[in-house]
Design an enzyme around this catalytic site. Structure first.
Site, PDB file in Angstrom:
ATOM      1  N   SER A 206      26.661  45.197  33.681  1.00 34.56           N
ATOM      2  CA  SER A 206      25.688  46.294  33.737  1.00 34.56           C
ATOM      3  C   SER A 206      26.222  47.499  32.978  1.00 34.56           C
ATOM      4  CB  SER A 206      25.375  46.621  35.192  1.00 34.56           C
ATOM      5  OG  SER A 206      24.273  47.493  35.269  1.00 34.56           O
ATOM      6  N   ASN A 207      25.655  48.643  33.192  1.00 35.13           N
ATOM      7  CA  ASN A 207      26.124  49.854  32.508  1.00 35.13           C
ATOM      8  C   ASN A 207      26.054  51.051  33.449  1.00 35.13           C
ATOM      9  OD1 ASN A 207      23.372  50.942  32.322  1.00 35.13           O
ATOM     10  ND2 ASN A 207      23.074  49.211  30.925  1.00 35.13           N
TER      11      ASN A 207
END
Ligand code: CTP
Length: 398
Positions: A206-207
């Site tokens: 993810s980020n």
């Protein structure tokens, strides 16, 4: 313009309270119905009778005084509110709101109301700068509450600083700006937050996206009268009320939902942080570390570029706005993206700057238009930047 609404005005104990009398009058002059709730400290400055005479409504001060046995006054008031305004808002009421404390009529009614809330702080400079107040204001902002910047000027203490309660006319103009309806009848799709690309049932790529910018845009578009669809991935802040919410996890789901929603929409603002790659294979069980796997490679495949996919089929009357999150060569890279994705506007921001990058409450951006025009914004809260983006979108649509 803020008119013809049922407003509950929460008045707390600050010396600036006298300006709230004028604010109440101005709100009534614009056709609003105003009901006032006062804290005990507020009543030490001004009598409830003054507000009652002005508003022609009973002023609520005590949660245990129930004049009508058929209803519970704080819940009735909370439910019967279109807009809640807290002015002047002391450090104390801000702290209570940020922490869900309900120990008097004002804080209890505020906890119960689902109406959009607008906070206009008023306090000494040092109280405003205190880390606890800074934290509480940030929490309110994360909870979707809109906060007005205090004015800089002479304080009751005799010295100059920020924390001053703005003039009633300024407050009214600021409130009005949230109730213009340039987007009435328009269908707007906003994407926000980060995507998650599964590796196995308990792990993903993810980020750092918090979703703050996209959610602020969804709120601003809703306030401008639009029918908003928010396609949202992983976020760390409260989702807004009054918009249609479609939750997604992966980039593939984001593409599917956004494509569907955009097919009948007037505009798309794509602020989601999309993973460019996903694991080629999603393992259906938790990957174990075994004696023979000192290294683990995960093969990644490219995700579709959502904006590019939608941009290649967009109708002439549809507007598409994208973001360019860059750590270097901001303008050069953003200009490439506006062409490549067939956008009407790109909002370029430097995510290497911690003050304005992922998860920050502020932003500073450069708006780049299709014709090459560039406009750099001030460093401002994400709410203010969101409103600017929605204003530009309205102009592009009209
Ligand atoms: N975006 C998208 N689909 C992707 C990746 C990004 O629609 N697969 C959108 C983002 O939501 C943003 C814009 O495209 O509005 C630019 O995203 P950004 O991450 O800055 O750039 P990328 O297109 O991913 O290009 P690069 O990796 O070269 O920076």
């Amino acid at each position: 313009m803020l008119k013809d609404k049922k407003i509950t005005l929460y008045v707390t104990g600050s010396i600036a309270i006298y300006k709230s009398l004028i604010l109440a009058r101005l709100l009534i002059k614009n056709g609003n119905e105003v009901k006032v709730v006062m804290t005990e400290d507020a009543q030490k400055f001004i009598s409830p009778l003054t507000f009652q005479a002005l508003t022609k409504n009973e002023v609520l001060t005590d949660v245990f005084v129930e004049n009508d046995p058929k209803s519970i006054s704080h819940i009735k008031t909370a439910d019967d509110t279109d807009v809640a305004i807290i002015a002047p808002a002391t450090a104390n009421i801000i702290a209570k709101m940020a922490n869900g404390i309900a120990d008097d009529m004002a804080s209890t009614t505020l906890l119960a109301t689902q109406a959009p809330k607008f906070v206009i702080p008023s306090m000494n400079t040092h109280m405003l700068d205190n880390p606890a107040t800074v934290r509480n204001l940030r929490q309110l902002s994360d909870d979707g509450i809109t906060i007005m910047e205090t004015a800089n000027g002479l304080l009751a203490e005799g010295y100059t600083g920020k924390g001053r309660f703005p003039e009633p006319e300024e407050i009214l103009n600021w409130l009005d700006s949230f109730f213009e309806a340039p987007l009435a009848g328009k269908n707007i799709v906003v994407t926000a937050g980060g995507t998650k690309e599964r590796i196995d049932p308990v792990r993903y790529i993810s980020n750092d996206s918090s979703g703050k910018m996209g959610i602020a845009i969804a709120r601003a578009a809703r306030n401008a009268g639009a029918n908003v669809t928010l396609v949202v991935g992983s976020v760390s802040v409260k989702l807004p009320s009054g918009v249609k919410i479609l939750k997604i996890e992966s980039s593939t789901e984001l593409l599917e939902e956004t494509q569907k929603a955009f097919s009948s929409a007037d505009a798309l603002i794509m602020s989601a942080a999309v993973a460019d790659f996903r694991p080629k294979r999603v393992v259906d069980h938790k990957i174990k570390k075994t004696a023979d796997n000192d290294n683990l490679s995960i093969e990644l495949v490219k995700n579709p570029d959502i904006l590019k996919t939608l941009g290649s089929n967009k109708q002439d009357n549809q507007v598409m706005i994208g973001f360019a999150a860059e750590t270097n060569d901001l303008i050069e890279n953003a200009v490439k993206k506006i062409k490549n994705k067939n956008l009407d506007l790109i909002v370029a921001n430097d995510v290497s700057d911690k003050r304005i990058g992922f998860n920050s409450n502020d932003n500073q951006v450069t708006y780049i238009f299709k014709d090459g025009k560039q406009v750099k914004s001030e460093l401002a809260s994400k709410d203010i930047i969101a409103k600017q983006i929605v204003d530009i979108m309205s102009q592009l649509l009209n």
